[in-house]
Design a protein around this motif. Structure first.
Motif, PDB file in Angstrom:
ATOM      1  N   VAL A  85       0.868  -1.173   0.000  1.00  0.00           N
ATOM      2  CA  VAL A  85       0.000   0.000   0.000  1.00  0.00           C
ATOM      3  C   VAL A  85       0.909   1.228   0.000  1.00  0.00           C
TER       4      VAL A  85
ATOM      5  N   SER B 240       1.904   5.002   0.663  1.00  0.00           N
ATOM      6  CA  SER B 240       1.751   6.289   1.326  1.00  0.00           C
ATOM      7  C   SER B 240       2.515   7.348   0.532  1.00  0.00           C
TER       8      SER B 240
ATOM      9  N   SER C 146      -6.628   3.180   1.638  1.00  0.00           N
ATOM     10  CA  SER C 146      -6.242   2.132   0.697  1.00  0.00           C
ATOM     11  C   SER C 146      -7.393   1.149   0.533  1.00  0.00           C
TER      12      SER C 146
ATOM     13  N   LYS D  60      -2.181   2.728   5.828  1.00  0.00           N
ATOM     14  CA  LYS D  60      -0.910   2.706   5.107  1.00  0.00           C
ATOM     15  C   LYS D  60       0.215   2.955   6.103  1.00  0.00           C
TER      16      LYS D  60
END
Length: 393
Positions: free
Chosen positions: A244, A246, A339, A347
């Motif tokens: 995921v 960021s 996410s 995240k």
């Protein structure tokens, strides 16, 4: 073009997600233009540019540096296997054990490195089960009692360890629903569990608290269906998504001393997106600590050796770790782009400050000196800053 305009022109758009980069990785979600605008607004970027021009007429060198970056966090098994990293399990695990009084012991496979995980894990479970924060005891870092997993690194603890904890909470809710259904002699589909309470559909006032359900799980007088074990312990293993993503934008304002080459950080702003924020104070603390580390990378921290390989900066008399005097006030603003792949849209954030700061500080120094060197060696010590200025003519 202004550096902010160059970045805005090249950012992926919100409608591009999931966004596959030319290098192959797929970014799950984000709104990078909004994040950049948030950083520019918080930093009062146009005013800084105006002050920079005014300072130049006063013989002072101000510089503004931008850094936009993404970070792949909480990576799962598939990502590590593609990299040939077969020694990392890449999953994490959580065990929940509730005693007869409703006290919860939590065991998670990701130990804390100072990120405040006991607080955030307890908060995460408190929200998921609707139980009091004070009734939760979190156990980390003891391999004699915690489950097997991958541990803490690469901004993965809340994504992977927190994900395992949320999966365990789901199993716990299922067990609580079964206990309530057995008590009321109804089908589990007729029971709802929310905010620490089991209720029976269509029966106003028919409810059981979390503590009452815990007591039922252990009493020998409560008849349970064959598929429901006595007691109240659950375990979950969780393999997180491939990654995921960021993102953050860092903006730094520095002043370079014309005579000594010393760099002073006048202001610093971080706009970050780490998905769902469980505890903002802890997130902010990690970002500030990371930025401080990044400032050290950019300006001071260096391992120096002589020609014989002898370390010359082996003590804190020779190796400057930034402290309160060297660190600026760091302004942090957040946006939350959840996410779609992780539990509750979380995240990672742990390395965010360290990633953005060296680039933002370096860009600010180069902006102040108005140079475009082909080779830069960090840290930008006063000697190197003066050399860069001399090389610019």
């Amino acid at each position: 073009m202004d550096p902010s305009d160059v970045r805005m022109k090249n950012l992926a758009q919100p409608t591009d997600f999931p966004f596959k980069s030319v290098a192959g990785p797929v970014y799950d979600s984000g709104d990078y233009p909004t994040l950049l605008n948030l950083a520019l607004k918080e930093s009062n970027y146009p005013y800084w540019r105006k002050r920079q021009a005014e300072a130049l007429t006063e013989g002072r060198l101000l510089g503004i540096g931008l850094s936009c970056f993404v970070e792949m966090t909480g990576m799962g098994r598939g990502t590590y296997r593609k990299r040939g990293m077969v020694n990392i399990p890449a999953f994490d695990a959580a065990t929940l054990r509730v005693d007869r009084k409703g006290q919860i012991d939590v065991f998670v496979s990701t130990p804390s490195q100072g990120q405040g995980q006991k607080t955030t894990f307890a908060q995460l479970l408190s929200e998921a089960l609707g139980v009091s924060f004070e009734n939760i005891r979190v156990h980390l870092g003891d391999t004699a009692i915690t489950p097997y997993g991958s541990g803490t690194f690469a901004s993965r603890s809340m994504v992977s360890g927190g994900g395992a904890l949320l999966k365990a909470a789901e199993k716990m809710q299922e067990k609580l629903v079964q206990l309530a259904a057995a008590c009321w002699h109804v089908d589990p589909t007729q029971v709802l569990y929310s905010n620490g309470m089991a209720t029976q559909k269509g029966q106003a006032g028919t409810c059981l608290t979390f503590a009452s359900l815990a007591d039922l799980a252990y009493t020998p007088f409560q008849e349970l269906p064959p598929n429901v074990e006595p007691g109240l312990t659950v375990h979950a293993n969780y393999d997180p998504p491939p990654a995921v993503t960021s993102a953050s934008v860092h903006v730094a304002l520095v002043e370079v001393d014309i005579h000594t080459g010393e760099v002073k950080i006048k202001n610093y702003v971080v706009a970050g997106d780490c998905g769902h924020i469980v505890n903002q104070a802890i997130v902010d603390g990690q970002v500030r600590g990371g930025v401080t580390q990044g400032i050290g990378i950019a300006l001071w921290e260096e391992l120096l050796y002589n020609e014989q390989g002898q370390l010359l900066s082996g003590s804190l008399m020779d190796y400057l770790v930034p402290g309160a005097y060297e660190s600026p006030q760091i302004q942090i603003v957040h946006m939350e782009t959840l996410s779609p792949w992780s539990e509750e849209g979380i995240k990672g954030v742990g390395e965010s400050g360290t990633i953005g700061a060296p680039a933002a500080i370096t860009n600010a120094v180069l902006d102040a000196l108005q140079v475009r060197p082909t080779d830069i060696q960090l840290p930008l010590t006063p000697e190197r800053v003066l050399e860069l200025r001399r090389s610019s003519g």
